[in-house]
Scaffold this motif. Structure first.
Motif, mmCIF file in Angstrom:
data_model
loop_
_atom_site.group_PDB
_atom_site.id
_atom_site.type_symbol
_atom_site.label_atom_id
_atom_site.label_comp_id
_atom_site.label_asym_id
_atom_site.label_seq_id
_atom_site.Cartn_x
_atom_site.Cartn_y
_atom_site.Cartn_z
ATOM 1 N N SER A 175 -52.546 -4.639 23.278
ATOM 2 C CA SER A 175 -52.266 -4.133 21.930
ATOM 3 C C SER A 175 -51.197 -3.041 21.953
ATOM 4 O O SER A 175 -51.363 -1.975 22.534
ATOM 5 N N VAL A 176 -50.074 -3.347 21.301
ATOM 6 C CA VAL A 176 -48.980 -2.376 21.214
ATOM 7 C C VAL A 176 -49.433 -1.164 20.407
ATOM 8 O O VAL A 176 -49.035 -0.033 20.676
ATOM 9 N N LYS A 177 -50.311 -1.400 19.443
ATOM 10 C CA LYS A 177 -50.817 -0.304 18.612
ATOM 11 C C LYS A 177 -51.540 0.737 19.455
ATOM 12 O O LYS A 177 -51.358 1.934 19.285
ATOM 13 N N VAL A 178 -52.365 0.265 20.379
ATOM 14 C CA VAL A 178 -53.104 1.191 21.232
ATOM 15 C C VAL A 178 -52.130 1.983 22.094
ATOM 16 O O VAL A 178 -52.244 3.206 22.251
ATOM 17 N N GLN A 179 -51.145 1.279 22.657
ATOM 18 C CA GLN A 179 -50.155 1.951 23.499
ATOM 19 C C GLN A 179 -49.431 3.058 22.730
ATOM 20 O O GLN A 179 -49.391 4.210 23.168
ATOM 21 N N THR A 180 -48.853 2.666 21.621
ATOM 22 C CA THR A 180 -48.081 3.661 20.870
ATOM 23 C C THR A 180 -48.981 4.770 20.345
ATOM 24 O O THR A 180 -48.614 5.943 20.345
ATOM 25 N N GLY A 181 -50.173 4.408 19.926
ATOM 26 C CA GLY A 181 -51.121 5.408 19.426
ATOM 27 C C GLY A 181 -51.402 6.473 20.465
ATOM 28 O O GLY A 181 -51.287 7.678 20.210
ATOM 29 N N LEU A 182 -51.743 6.021 21.664
ATOM 30 C CA LEU A 182 -52.113 6.943 22.737
ATOM 31 C C LEU A 182 -50.922 7.781 23.174
ATOM 32 O O LEU A 182 -51.007 9.007 23.303
ATOM 33 N N LEU A 183 -49.787 7.102 23.364
ATOM 34 C CA LEU A 183 -48.615 7.796 23.887
ATOM 35 C C LEU A 183 -48.034 8.788 22.881
ATOM 36 O O LEU A 183 -47.566 9.856 23.254
ATOM 37 N N SER A 184 -48.091 8.441 21.577
ATOM 38 C CA SER A 184 -47.533 9.353 20.580
ATOM 39 C C SER A 184 -48.388 10.620 20.456
ATOM 40 O O SER A 184 -47.914 11.681 20.077
ATOM 41 N N LEU A 185 -49.676 10.479 20.787
ATOM 42 C CA LEU A 185 -50.545 11.656 20.823
ATOM 43 C C LEU A 185 -50.087 12.625 21.904
ATOM 44 O O LEU A 185 -50.064 13.842 21.723
ATOM 45 N N LEU A 186 -49.714 12.034 23.063
ATOM 46 C CA LEU A 186 -49.344 12.859 24.214
ATOM 47 C C LEU A 186 -47.898 13.332 24.146
ATOM 48 O O LEU A 186 -47.564 14.407 24.601
ATOM 49 N N PHE A 187 -47.025 12.444 23.646
ATOM 50 C CA PHE A 187 -45.596 12.795 23.568
ATOM 51 C C PHE A 187 -45.108 12.644 22.129
ATOM 52 O O PHE A 187 -44.436 11.670 21.791
ATOM 53 N N PRO A 188 -45.449 13.596 21.259
ATOM 54 C CA PRO A 188 -45.107 13.435 19.827
ATOM 55 C C PRO A 188 -43.597 13.390 19.575
ATOM 56 O O PRO A 188 -43.151 12.779 18.609
ATOM 57 N N SER A 189 -42.811 13.949 20.503
ATOM 58 C CA SER A 189 -41.375 14.025 20.240
ATOM 59 C C SER A 189 -40.630 12.762 20.660
ATOM 60 O O SER A 189 -39.493 12.557 20.269
ATOM 61 N N ILE A 190 -41.253 11.908 21.467
ATOM 62 C CA ILE A 190 -40.541 10.747 21.970
ATOM 63 C C ILE A 190 -40.651 9.574 20.994
ATOM 64 O O ILE A 190 -41.738 9.266 20.494
ATOM 65 N N GLN A 191 -39.501 8.940 20.723
ATOM 66 C CA GLN A 191 -39.472 7.839 19.763
ATOM 67 C C GLN A 191 -39.851 6.507 20.391
ATOM 68 O O GLN A 191 -40.725 5.793 19.919
ATOM 69 N N GLN A 192 -39.186 6.195 21.549
ATOM 70 C CA GLN A 192 -39.405 4.882 22.161
ATOM 71 C C GLN A 192 -40.617 4.931 23.072
ATOM 72 O O GLN A 192 -40.621 5.588 24.107
ATOM 73 N N LEU A 193 -41.669 4.178 22.699
ATOM 74 C CA LEU A 193 -42.903 4.242 23.467
ATOM 75 C C LEU A 193 -43.199 2.937 24.198
ATOM 76 O O LEU A 193 -44.150 2.858 24.977
ATOM 77 N N THR A 194 -42.448 1.892 23.930
ATOM 78 C CA THR A 194 -42.634 0.630 24.667
ATOM 79 C C THR A 194 -41.300 0.173 25.219
ATOM 80 O O THR A 194 -40.246 0.615 24.759
ATOM 81 N N HIS A 195 -41.374 -0.757 26.178
ATOM 82 C CA HIS A 195 -40.163 -1.277 26.788
ATOM 83 C C HIS A 195 -39.431 -2.150 25.786
ATOM 84 O O HIS A 195 -40.060 -2.876 25.015
#
Lengths: 369, 260
Positions: free
Chosen positions: B41-61
């Motif tokens: 699930s891309v949603k889970v990936q982006t959800g988790l990563l945006s929590l940790l790195f709020p400033s980063i835009q690109q969260l998937t390859h």
């Protein structure tokens, strides 16, 4: 009184296998130097000598575990003639000091190894395991599913023996099988071995460094030194006429006592005078040196009485260490007599019931023979 | 040699302890569920990563899904471990037989010599012969994971009680029967420890496959490194870590099943 010949003579058997001019070398060390030997069938041949004398090497040559430099081993008995090396080993039960039970297999699977290799069918094998465990007096119900690390040293050794007997092989090769067991258990294992051997009459080659054990078990005793055979004969013959200084020194100063270890209690056992009551004076005639045994309802001896200089000596029997078994040695009987001060030692059967006695005079008579 | 034997037995103890403490089947199921949830699930990936790195835009390859990369990663690792197990155990058995014992020292030395090559050097050296893609990576992983398996196999077989070998031979077992009935079961726990080591080792090392276009989770990690995007690096690392935990549990289960 009936005194049997202590050991059956070796002439009523045939040669099982013949070793001729055997030479074995480990690198530059000569382990066996021109050893020639005839192993009698259905008898116990004991190889003995100081460590490094080549006794184990000789044994290991017989089943091909050690390569031979020169010389021949000829298998004369029909049961092992013309067999391949593997089949030969399967017809020679093999028991060693370290036992070598497979730790990942249960007692049952360990005992079953050789029959399994031989491809016996399952029901026959199961029956065989139960029979073998019963033979070495371990209850199959209790021991079948145990693992080797749950066994005591003595029990493991019994299982090792049962495994060696697995396929009912005509030959048993035993390399110091009781060497790692404590002295008390060793005697018990020897008793068991004698009992089983009398029943099964295997051709046994037995290696030991314990003289008492050798004299007890051997029909044919082979003394080795520095890779050579020094003397090979019946133990009686060797004890009464040792050949050369080495043998004499090896047998030690207790030679005459050793002769008592040759004979088992049953060979000069006599009927015991026994009764349920404790009134010994009524049973013991005046001026006799007989022993009267008081027994309980089950027939187990509870007390022994002997007349000595007018009075009666009384010796309560409280445990198995006061009595001997049918297959105990006369040396053992002698020790019991001296300990108790009675004129005889009580012999009991497996269930602890009095079945006879061994008198002091009988022992004396045997040692004169 | 001695060192590796000691560390292996220590590992075994450790394994036995964790084995007793953790009820491993539920843990395994939970870990697998977490992994699937994350990679599918891309949603889970982006959800988790945006929590940790709020400033980063690109969260998937940008080009490949995490699922595909994970698939490649597992395939590469498993294949290398399988090949190494096959070769290592066979070679280990070979040099612990009477006929092959003369080669034991040579093989073990060569084995530790291979270890001194960095995997990236192996990949680059293999490039002219095997070209671009997953093949040189597989070679590197294979050579790397051979060491623990071969080493443990040799130690496992050499530590079988000589009395057991002697009685096995003396009772008339043929060489293969001696190996299979008497020796292998005793050496097995040690061999399994070696396989586990190599698998875990490979999971991490396989990330470098991406350098030469071999795919796997290295793809997202290396992208992250070149773009200075920590979120991408972490995303790949999360999956590798989960795979390592799962591998550990699977091996514990396997050792429990086979050690009876």
């Amino acid at each position: 009184m009936q005194v049997n010949q202590a050991h059956p003579i070796l002439t009523d058997t045939h040669t099982f296998l013949k070793v001729e001019h055997l030479v074995v070398q480990y690198g530059t060390i000569v382990a066996l130097d021109d050893v020639s030997l005839e192993i009698p069938a259905n008898r116990v041949t004991v190889l003995i000598g100081p460590s490094g004398c080549g006794k184990s090497t000789t044994l290991r040559c017989l089943n091909g575990l050690v390569g031979i430099e020169r010389g021949t081993i000829t298998y004369l008995d029909a049961s092992v003639q013309g067999l391949s090396q593997t089949d030969l080993r399967r017809s020679m039960g093999y028991a060693i000091q370290s036992v070598g039970l497979m730790p990942h297999l249960t007692v049952e699977e360990n005992v079953d190894l050789v029959p399994r290799l031989l491809g016996w069918d399952r029901s026959k094998r199961k029956e065989r395991v139960d029979k073998l465990l019963a033979l070495v007096r371990l209850d199959p119900e209790i021991y079948r599913k145990k693992y080797p690390n749950e066994l005591s040293g003595g029990e493991a050794q019994r299982i090792g023996f049962a495994r060696a007997l697995g396929s009912d092989p005509p030959v048993l090769l035993m390399d110091e099988p009781f060497g790692a067991v404590d002295p008390l258990n060793r005697i018990l294992l020897q008793d068991e071995f004698i009992r089983i051997q009398r029943q099964l009459k295997k051709s046994v080659v037995f290696v030991t460094h314990d003289l008492e054990e050798a004299v007890r078990l051997a029909d044919y005793l082979v003394i080795m030194k520095d890779g050579k055979i020094v003397q090979a004969d019946t133990p009686e013959q060797i004890l009464s006429s040792p050949k050369g200084e080495f043998v004499e020194r090896f047998l030690g100063p207790e030679r005459s006592l050793q002769r008592l270890t040759l004979v088992t209690a049953d060979r000069c056992m006599e009927k015991a005078l026994s009764g349920l009551d404790s009134d010994a004076s009524a049973h013991l005639p005046d001026c006799s040196n007989l022993t009267y045994w008081q027994v309980d309802e089950d027939g187990a001896p509870v007390c022994g009485y002997t007349r000595s200089e007018g009075s009666i000596i009384q010796k309560p029997i409280t445990s198995a260490i006061h009595t001997v078994q049918i297959y105990s040695s006369l040396k053992d009987c002698m020790a019991k007599i001296l300990n108790s001060g009675l004129s005889a030692a009580a012999v009991v059967d497996e269930r602890g019931r009095l079945c006879g006695e061994v008198r002091f005079e009988a022992i004396q008579q045997i040692s004169i023979l | 040699m001695k060192q590796s034997s000691r560390s292996a037995s220590f590992d075994q103890n450790l394994a036995a302890q964790t084995n007793r403490k953790a009820g491993n089947t539920p843990a395994l199921i939970l870990l697998i569920a977490l992994l699937l949830l994350y990679i599918c699930s891309v949603k889970v990936q982006t959800g988790l990563l945006s929590l940790l790195f709020p400033s980063i835009q690109q969260l998937t390859h940008s080009r490949k899904t995490l699922l595909a990369m994970t698939g490649e990663h597992i395939a590469l690792t498993l294949l290398a471990s399988l090949l190494a197990t096959f070769a290592g155990v066979l070679l280990g058995i070979g040099v612990t037989r009477e006929e092959g014992r003369d080669f034991q020292v040579l093989v073990l030395r060569l084995n530790s010599f291979i270890q001194t090559f960095p995997p990236s050097a192996v990949i680059i050296l293999a490039y002219p012969a095997l070209g671009f893609g997953w093949k040189p990576a597989l070679l590197a992983l294979f050579l790397y994971s051979l060491f623990p398996i071969l080493g443990n196999t040799v130690v496992g077989f050499e530590s079988v009680d000589p009395g057991i070998k002697d009685s096995a031979k003396g009772m008339g077992m043929k060489p293969l029967q001696q190996l299979w009935i008497a020796e292998f079961p005793q050496a097995w726990p040690m061999i399994l420890t070696g396989i586990r080591h190599s698998y875990i080792l490979n999971l991490g090392t396989a990330a470098i496959a991406a350098v030469i276009g071999g795919g796997g989770l290295g793809t997202i990690i290396i992208s992250g490194l070149t773009l200075r995007n920590s979120a991408l690096v972490l995303s790949g690392t999360i999956v590798i870590t989960l795979l390592a935990f799962i591998g550990e549990q699977v091996f514990l289960l396997l050792s429990r099943l086979t050690r009876s």
